[in-house]
Motif scaffolding. Structure first.
Motif, PDB file in Angstrom:
ATOM      1  N   MET A   5       0.863  -1.164   0.000  1.00  0.00           N
ATOM      2  CA  MET A   5       0.000   0.000   0.000  1.00  0.00           C
ATOM      3  C   MET A   5       0.902   1.217   0.000  1.00  0.00           C
ATOM      4  O   MET A   5       1.811   1.321   0.790  1.00  0.00           O
ATOM      5  N   ASN A   6       0.613   2.133  -0.874  1.00  0.00           N
ATOM      6  CA  ASN A   6       1.479   3.296  -0.978  1.00  0.00           C
ATOM      7  C   ASN A   6       0.701   4.541  -0.608  1.00  0.00           C
ATOM      8  O   ASN A   6       0.082   5.176  -1.446  1.00  0.00           O
ATOM      9  N   ASN A   7       0.728   4.895   0.682  1.00  0.00           N
ATOM     10  CA  ASN A   7      -0.030   6.048   1.168  1.00  0.00           C
ATOM     11  C   ASN A   7       0.571   7.367   0.717  1.00  0.00           C
ATOM     12  O   ASN A   7      -0.080   8.395   0.764  1.00  0.00           O
ATOM     13  N   ASP A   8       1.850   7.368   0.296  1.00  0.00           N
ATOM     14  CA  ASP A   8       2.511   8.605  -0.096  1.00  0.00           C
ATOM     15  C   ASP A   8       1.890   9.220  -1.348  1.00  0.00           C
ATOM     16  O   ASP A   8       1.989  10.417  -1.571  1.00  0.00           O
ATOM     17  N   GLN A   9       1.239   8.398  -2.166  1.00  0.00           N
ATOM     18  CA  GLN A   9       0.671   8.900  -3.412  1.00  0.00           C
ATOM     19  C   GLN A   9      -0.800   9.254  -3.284  1.00  0.00           C
ATOM     20  O   GLN A   9      -1.420   9.658  -4.255  1.00  0.00           O
ATOM     21  N   ASN A  10      -1.379   9.085  -2.090  1.00  0.00           N
ATOM     22  CA  ASN A  10      -2.794   9.405  -1.906  1.00  0.00           C
ATOM     23  C   ASN A  10      -3.028  10.898  -2.083  1.00  0.00           C
ATOM     24  O   ASN A  10      -2.222  11.720  -1.687  1.00  0.00           O
ATOM     25  N   ASP A  52       0.900  -4.344   2.759  1.00  0.00           N
ATOM     26  CA  ASP A  52       1.993  -5.299   2.706  1.00  0.00           C
ATOM     27  C   ASP A  52       2.540  -5.630   4.096  1.00  0.00           C
ATOM     28  O   ASP A  52       3.556  -6.301   4.222  1.00  0.00           O
ATOM     29  N   ASN A  53       1.849  -5.156   5.152  1.00  0.00           N
ATOM     30  CA  ASN A  53       2.229  -5.532   6.513  1.00  0.00           C
ATOM     31  C   ASN A  53       0.988  -5.520   7.415  1.00  0.00           C
ATOM     32  O   ASN A  53      -0.074  -5.032   7.024  1.00  0.00           O
ATOM     33  N   ARG A  54       1.128  -6.078   8.606  1.00  0.00           N
ATOM     34  CA  ARG A  54      -0.021  -6.229   9.512  1.00  0.00           C
ATOM     35  C   ARG A  54      -0.612  -4.905   9.969  1.00  0.00           C
ATOM     36  O   ARG A  54      -1.822  -4.776  10.102  1.00  0.00           O
ATOM     37  N   GLN A  55       0.238  -3.919  10.228  1.00  0.00           N
ATOM     38  CA  GLN A  55      -0.268  -2.627  10.704  1.00  0.00           C
ATOM     39  C   GLN A  55      -1.161  -1.971   9.649  1.00  0.00           C
ATOM     40  O   GLN A  55      -2.234  -1.444   9.962  1.00  0.00           O
ATOM     41  N   ARG A  56      -0.716  -1.994   8.418  1.00  0.00           N
ATOM     42  CA  ARG A  56      -1.523  -1.392   7.341  1.00  0.00           C
ATOM     43  C   ARG A  56      -2.788  -2.201   7.071  1.00  0.00           C
ATOM     44  O   ARG A  56      -3.832  -1.642   6.761  1.00  0.00           O
ATOM     45  N   LEU A  57      -2.683  -3.520   7.166  1.00  0.00           N
ATOM     46  CA  LEU A  57      -3.861  -4.364   7.007  1.00  0.00           C
ATOM     47  C   LEU A  57      -4.877  -4.053   8.099  1.00  0.00           C
ATOM     48  O   LEU A  57      -6.070  -3.913   7.834  1.00  0.00           O
ATOM     49  N   TYR A  58      -4.423  -3.928   9.331  1.00  0.00           N
ATOM     50  CA  TYR A  58      -5.308  -3.593  10.438  1.00  0.00           C
ATOM     51  C   TYR A  58      -5.981  -2.236  10.189  1.00  0.00           C
ATOM     52  O   TYR A  58      -7.197  -2.100  10.378  1.00  0.00           O
ATOM     53  N   ALA A  59      -5.214  -1.263   9.744  1.00  0.00           N
ATOM     54  CA  ALA A  59      -5.774   0.068   9.472  1.00  0.00           C
ATOM     55  C   ALA A  59      -6.835  -0.006   8.378  1.00  0.00           C
ATOM     56  O   ALA A  59      -7.892   0.634   8.474  1.00  0.00           O
ATOM     57  N   LEU A  60      -6.579  -0.797   7.332  1.00  0.00           N
ATOM     58  CA  LEU A  60      -7.557  -0.949   6.250  1.00  0.00           C
ATOM     59  C   LEU A  60      -8.827  -1.614   6.753  1.00  0.00           C
ATOM     60  O   LEU A  60      -9.944  -1.152   6.490  1.00  0.00           O
TER      61      LEU A  60
END
Length: 121
Positions: free
Chosen positions: A1-6, A62-70
């Motif tokens: 997940m690439n939050n920098d391009q949001n 691509d990691n657990r923290q981002r998956l949890y946030a999603l």
């Protein structure tokens, strides 16, 4: 997940409002033309599938923290996006009574198998 391009949320919100207004305008201009409205619905479904199967899947965490946030966002913002299709029975309700009597309505529209011929729908 690439939050920098949001996009900044305000800019995204404005774009989403513009898209919603354009779709509403298109729907209003097709009012009374069932074929054109069906084409509009098909286009929306196609766009949904293209975004979901392409850019969205490529952007998954691509990691657990981002998956949890999603998952937290999905839960708090109303769940997974879904484009519902009209059920055959709801569609047939709009047929004039004479036509409905000439062509009996299938009683169980939840089955994907025609019980008389054995053919799939």
């Amino acid at each position: 997940m690439n939050n920098d391009q949001n996009l900044p949320s305000g800019n995204l919100s404005a774009k989403l409002q513009a898209i919603a207004a354009a779709v509403q305008d298109a729907a209003q201009s097709c009012q009374g033309d069932v074929t054109a409205l069906l084409a509009l619905l098909r286009q929306l479904e196609k766009l949904h599938k293209e975004i979901r199967d392409g850019i969205f899947q490529d952007s998954l965490p691509d990691n657990r923290q981002r998956l949890y946030a999603l998952l937290k966002d999905i839960e708090s913002e109303g769940g997974w996006p879904y484009i519902e299709r009209m059920r055959l029975q709801a569609f047939l309700v709009n047929l004039p009574v004479e036509i409905a009597q000439e062509n009996p309505v299938i009683k169980n529209t939840n089955d994907s198998l025609d019980t008389e011929t054995g053919a799939e729908w």
